[in-house]
Design a protein around this motif. Structure first.
Motif, PDB file in Angstrom:
ATOM      1  N   LEU A  68       0.847  -1.184   0.000  1.00 15.79           N
ATOM      2  CA  LEU A  68       0.000   0.000   0.000  1.00 15.79           C
ATOM      3  C   LEU A  68       0.886   1.239   0.000  1.00 15.79           C
ATOM      4  CD1 LEU A  68      -3.322   0.548   1.778  1.00 15.79           C
ATOM      5  CD2 LEU A  68      -1.596   2.333   1.953  1.00 15.79           C
ATOM      6  N   VAL A  69       0.741   2.065  -1.027  1.00 16.11           N
ATOM      7  CA  VAL A  69       1.579   3.254  -1.203  1.00 16.11           C
ATOM      8  C   VAL A  69       0.783   4.474  -0.756  1.00 16.11           C
ATOM      9  CG1 VAL A  69       2.891   4.646  -2.846  1.00 16.11           C
ATOM     10  CG2 VAL A  69       2.777   2.153  -3.122  1.00 16.11           C
ATOM     11  N   ALA A  70       1.186   5.051   0.379  1.00  9.41           N
ATOM     12  CA  ALA A  70       0.514   6.222   0.943  1.00  9.41           C
ATOM     13  C   ALA A  70       1.493   7.389   0.934  1.00  9.41           C
ATOM     14  CB  ALA A  70       0.018   5.924   2.359  1.00  9.41           C
ATOM     15  N   GLU A  73       1.505  12.664  -4.354  1.00 14.74           N
ATOM     16  CA  GLU A  73       1.369  12.343  -5.778  1.00 14.74           C
ATOM     17  C   GLU A  73       2.712  12.115  -6.479  1.00 14.74           C
ATOM     18  OE1 GLU A  73      -0.937  12.477  -9.599  1.00 14.74           O
ATOM     19  OE2 GLU A  73      -1.691  12.510  -7.555  1.00 14.74           O
ATOM     20  N   ALA A  76       4.730   9.111  -5.087  1.00 12.21           N
ATOM     21  CA  ALA A  76       4.098   7.825  -5.381  1.00 12.21           C
ATOM     22  C   ALA A  76       4.333   7.415  -6.828  1.00 12.21           C
ATOM     23  CB  ALA A  76       2.606   7.892  -5.075  1.00 12.21           C
ATOM     24  N   LEU A  80       6.386   3.868  -7.696  1.00 12.87           N
ATOM     25  CA  LEU A  80       5.716   2.650  -8.177  1.00 12.87           C
ATOM     26  C   LEU A  80       6.555   1.831  -9.157  1.00 12.87           C
ATOM     27  CD1 LEU A  80       1.995   3.783  -8.451  1.00 12.87           C
ATOM     28  CD2 LEU A  80       2.887   1.883  -7.098  1.00 12.87           C
ATOM     29  N   ASP A  95      -2.954   2.300  -3.658  1.00 15.80           N
ATOM     30  CA  ASP A  95      -2.433   3.635  -3.384  1.00 15.80           C
ATOM     31  C   ASP A  95      -3.543   4.455  -2.750  1.00 15.80           C
ATOM     32  OD1 ASP A  95      -3.619   5.834  -5.427  1.00 15.80           O
ATOM     33  OD2 ASP A  95      -3.507   3.883  -6.409  1.00 15.80           O
ATOM     34  N   THR A  96      -3.184   5.654  -2.274  1.00 11.95           N
ATOM     35  CA  THR A  96      -4.175   6.509  -1.611  1.00 11.95           C
ATOM     36  C   THR A  96      -4.167   7.925  -2.201  1.00 11.95           C
ATOM     37  OG1 THR A  96      -2.599   7.145   0.133  1.00 11.95           O
ATOM     38  CG2 THR A  96      -3.981   5.211   0.544  1.00 11.95           C
ATOM     39  N   LEU A  97      -3.828   8.055  -3.472  1.00 11.39           N
ATOM     40  CA  LEU A  97      -3.714   9.373  -4.098  1.00 11.39           C
ATOM     41  C   LEU A  97      -5.086  10.009  -4.300  1.00 11.39           C
ATOM     42  CD1 LEU A  97      -0.888   8.931  -6.747  1.00 11.39           C
ATOM     43  CD2 LEU A  97      -0.737   9.497  -4.329  1.00 11.39           C
ATOM     44  N   LYS A 100      -6.568  10.254  -9.785  1.00  7.15           N
ATOM     45  CA  LYS A 100      -6.457   8.867 -10.231  1.00  7.15           C
ATOM     46  C   LYS A 100      -5.972   8.664 -11.661  1.00  7.15           C
ATOM     47  CE  LYS A 100      -7.653   7.280  -6.292  1.00  7.15           C
ATOM     48  NZ  LYS A 100      -6.517   6.937  -5.405  1.00  7.15           N
ATOM     49  N   VAL A 103      -2.012   7.622 -11.815  1.00  8.36           N
ATOM     50  CA  VAL A 103      -1.635   6.434 -11.055  1.00  8.36           C
ATOM     51  C   VAL A 103      -2.344   5.191 -11.591  1.00  8.36           C
ATOM     52  CG1 VAL A 103      -3.400   6.637  -9.219  1.00  8.36           C
ATOM     53  CG2 VAL A 103      -1.195   5.549  -8.735  1.00  8.36           C
ATOM     54  N   SER A 117      -7.014   1.442  -6.496  1.00 11.80           N
ATOM     55  CA  SER A 117      -6.591   2.799  -6.159  1.00 11.80           C
ATOM     56  C   SER A 117      -7.635   3.422  -5.239  1.00 11.80           C
ATOM     57  CB  SER A 117      -6.444   3.617  -7.449  1.00 11.80           C
ATOM     58  OG  SER A 117      -5.800   4.847  -7.207  1.00 11.80           O
TER      59      SER A 117
END
Length: 298
Positions: A68-70, A73, A76, A80, A95-97, A100, A103, A117
């Motif tokens: 999980l990539v937090a 922008e 991240a 990735l 991810d938590t961007l 969208k 990503v 996402s």
């Protein structure tokens, strides 16, 4: 049926787990029985930079069920392509961007993984229960389904959306909202009126706006900058807000009361069946605003 116990996502790596969003997910996953490794230069776990993973992080990535990539922008998107080559087939990447388009394109181009996402539509300090989480499923599968099931089991409200739909909706839900509040704060500065001066006589709508302004001003500038600067529809959203203000000014400046009434009627029509429930919500919010004596205000 939702659950809060991991079945497939037993080993998790949270990139940026020392931050507010990453930390929230790390705690939730651990509470559901997952073995969680936090990778963050500011944390106590693996301190590798995600754009240059070292042996310890690579080892964890190679056996992870969920990464999980937090991260913000730019970080991240840079991280990735450096992380995904070390993953096993079928590993879930999330991810938590707050935007969208880019990503999801990056995740879509990565073969052999599952990917979802996420965008938590709330500040982590509020907690997950009852709050919405936008979810764009890029590469579906059992691991992605389990993560969404976990979100529901933790009390959140996963809301499935497409990437383009997400960005179109968040331009209104986040970009315009934050720009309105920030513009209100900048306008107060232009008027040379302080919050302290206004405290005694501010009506409930103004008090509510001051509270929203204080919340943003107390947060991380990077978060709010990302919402404005990284959003593909940000410029259009701010232009729409400016157009709305100019339209209001034009109606008032030319004394067009009938036009003002027509504009308000158009707003009522646009709200549709959400008019009454949101009016009731506002009344409830105002009823719960704390009252302050002059001494407390000053």
């Amino acid at each position: 049926m939702s659950t809060t116990e991991v079945r497939l996502l037993k080993r998790c790596v949270v990139i940026g787990g020392a931050g507010a969003v990453g930390g929230m997910f790390a705690r939730l996953l651990a509470s559901s029985g997952a073995h969680v490794t936090v990778a963050d230069p500011a944390g106590d776990g693996i301190t590798d930079d995600a754009t240059a993973p070292g042996p310890a992080l690579i080892a964890e990535l190679s056996r992870a069920d969920l990464v999980l990539v937090a991260l913000p922008e730019r970080a991240a998107l840079a991280a990735l392509p450096r992380l995904t080559p070390h993953l096993r087939p079928g590993t879930l990447v999330a991810d938590t961007l707050s935007v969208k388009r880019q990503v999801t394109a990056a995740l879509r181009a990565t073969a052999g993984i599952e990917a979802v996402s996420l965008n938590p539509m709330f500040a982590p300090s509020l907690g997950l229960p009852g709050n919405p989480v936008a979810a764009v499923v890029v590469h579906g599968g059992p691991a992605a389904s389990e993560l969404l099931d976990l979100l529901a089991g933790w009390g959140g409200r996963p809301v499935p959306v497409g990437a383009e739909e997400h960005d179109r909706l968040t331009a209104a839900a986040q970009v315009i909202t934050h720009a309105t509040v920030l513009g209100f704060g900048l306008a107060l500065g232009e008027l040379d009126v302080s919050a302290r001066e206004l405290a005694d006589l501010a009506p409930p709508p103004h008090t509510t706006l001051l509270a929203l302004l204080a919340r943003i001003a107390s947060g991380s500038p990077e978060v709010y900058w990302d919402v404005q600067a990284a959003h593909p529809h940000g410029a259009g959203a701010r232009a729409a807000l400016a157009t709305g203000l100019r339209r209001l000014a034009d109606l008032v400046d030319r004394g067009d009361e009938a036009g003002f009434e027509a504009a308000l009627d158009g707003i009522r029509t646009a709200l549709g069946d959400q008019l009454a429930p949101h009016a009731d919500l506002c009344a409830d919010l105002f009823a719960h605003l704390p009252t302050r004596s002059r001494n407390e205000a000053t």
